[in-house]
Design a protein around this motif. Structure first.
Motif: not given
Length: 359
Positions: A320-325, A353-359
């Motif tokens: 996701t863009d959030v993770l790239r940031d 970074l939570r279980r299930g990978g929200g965001g």
């Protein structure tokens, strides 16, 4: 003397000294300035409690000869492996972070609805290590329920027990436990749960792979019978001294790193809870429940080239863009033979970074 041939004791003191110093340029994931600040909860501002002597008991079971060890007491909803990937740990170090969830998932599948989920009766404080000759990781965790309850659940799942070197060792039995009449027959326990379990005390449970040579107890009995190594002693001192500590991981020995052309000789990751007053100025006050992370890597090639390569890394797959940031926000710099990476994560930044990978 080159970084490749530096003595272990010197590297150990250098890495832990680096880990306690302040970075030249603290970094954090960007937070929009116009976003209204949420209310500050009591949990966010309350100073974290130090690891109690009871929580630190697991440290006594670290194999003194193990080159890969970790102590963690992360919240149950955070995914340790995702945190390790964010901070560019090599695969050998990520394997340590993957082990606790693998054990919990296996126990849940083995026992099924006969017991509460394992994360409810296994304490968050644990150690995990990869001994030199072991085929898989070893874990030690505290129990939050009576030993008799756990033993009853293991029998329900088809585990058998025997006494080995004075310890109760539980091994998956050859046959699946009897299933209810209206359900499909179960799998053999060894297919569902490829682990051996050992009660090191009434409230301490060890776990290791079924594939280990012999009875598999060697690393645990070595920890019991031999004095601690400099590494295990140092980690114990760090855990006792830092009440905000959530993870202390150290791995040494030449290891592959997917983002670097050269191997890495040492990897160290420290995660601590951010508390009010110790966040960098780039984090607003309401983000006191976040995490401060620092990774130290000793590349076996040019450290300046390694730092540049890590600055340019991006998450693999369909991120996701959030993770790239978040990946871009980790600040890497050369510190002599070491590459240091630092990131302070606000509470909201932890969602992917939570279980299930929200965001």
């Amino acid at each position: 003397m080159s970084a490749r041939s530096a003595p272990c004791a010197l590297l150990l003191s250098l890495l832990f000294a680096c880990g306690r110093s302040e970075p030249e340029r603290p970094a954090s994931a960007p937070t929009p300035a116009t976003e209204p600040a949420p209310a500050i909860s009591a949990a966010a501002t309350e100073p974290p409690a130090p690891a109690t002597p009871d929580e630190r008991r697991v440290l006594a079971w670290l194999d003194p000869d193990s080159p890969a060890v970790a102590y963690m007491r992360l919240p149950a909803d955070l995914e340790p492996e995702a945190l390790g990937e964010l901070f560019a740990l090599p695969p050998r170090a990520l394997a340590l972070l993957r082990a606790p969830l693998s054990l919990e998932s296996g126990l849940a599948a083995l026992i099924g609805p006969a017991a509460p989920p394992p994360e409810q009766w296994l304490a968050r404080d644990l150690v995990v290590m990869q001994p030199v000759l072991a085929r898989g990781p070893y874990l030690v965790r505290r129990l939050l329920v009576p030993r008799a309850d756990v033993e009853a659940w293991l029998r329900t799942g088809g585990m058998d027990v025997e006494t080995v070197e004075g310890l109760s060792v539980w091994t998956p039995g050859p046959n699946a436990p009897e299933a209810p009449a209206d359900s499909a027959p179960g799998l053999a326990p060894a297919l569902v749960f490829p682990w051996r379990l050992v009660f090191l005390a009434d409230d301490l449970l060890g776990a290791f792979s079924l594939t280990e040579m012999g009875n598999g107890l060697g690393p645990l009995t070595a920890a019991r019978d031999l004095p601690p190594s400099e590494l295990t002693r140092t980690i114990g001192e760090v855990v006792a001294a830092d009440p905000a500590l959530l993870l202390e991981l150290y791995v040494q020995g030449a290891m592959l790193h997917f983002d670097l052309s050269d191997d890495v000789g040492v990897a160290k990751l420290s995660l601590r809870r951010l508390v009010e007053g110790d966040a960098s100025r780039s984090l607003p006050r309401h983000d006191a429940a976040g995490i401060d992370g620092e990774v130290l890597l000793q590349p076996l090639g040019d450290p300046a080239e390694a730092a540049a390569a890590l600055e340019a890394r991006v998450p693999a797959g369909a991120a996701t863009d959030v993770l790239r940031d978040l990946y871009k926000a980790v600040a890497y710099s050369q510190d002599g033979p070491i590459v240091r990476g630092r990131l302070q994560l606000a509470a909201d930044d932890l969602a992917p970074l939570r279980r299930g990978g929200g965001g």
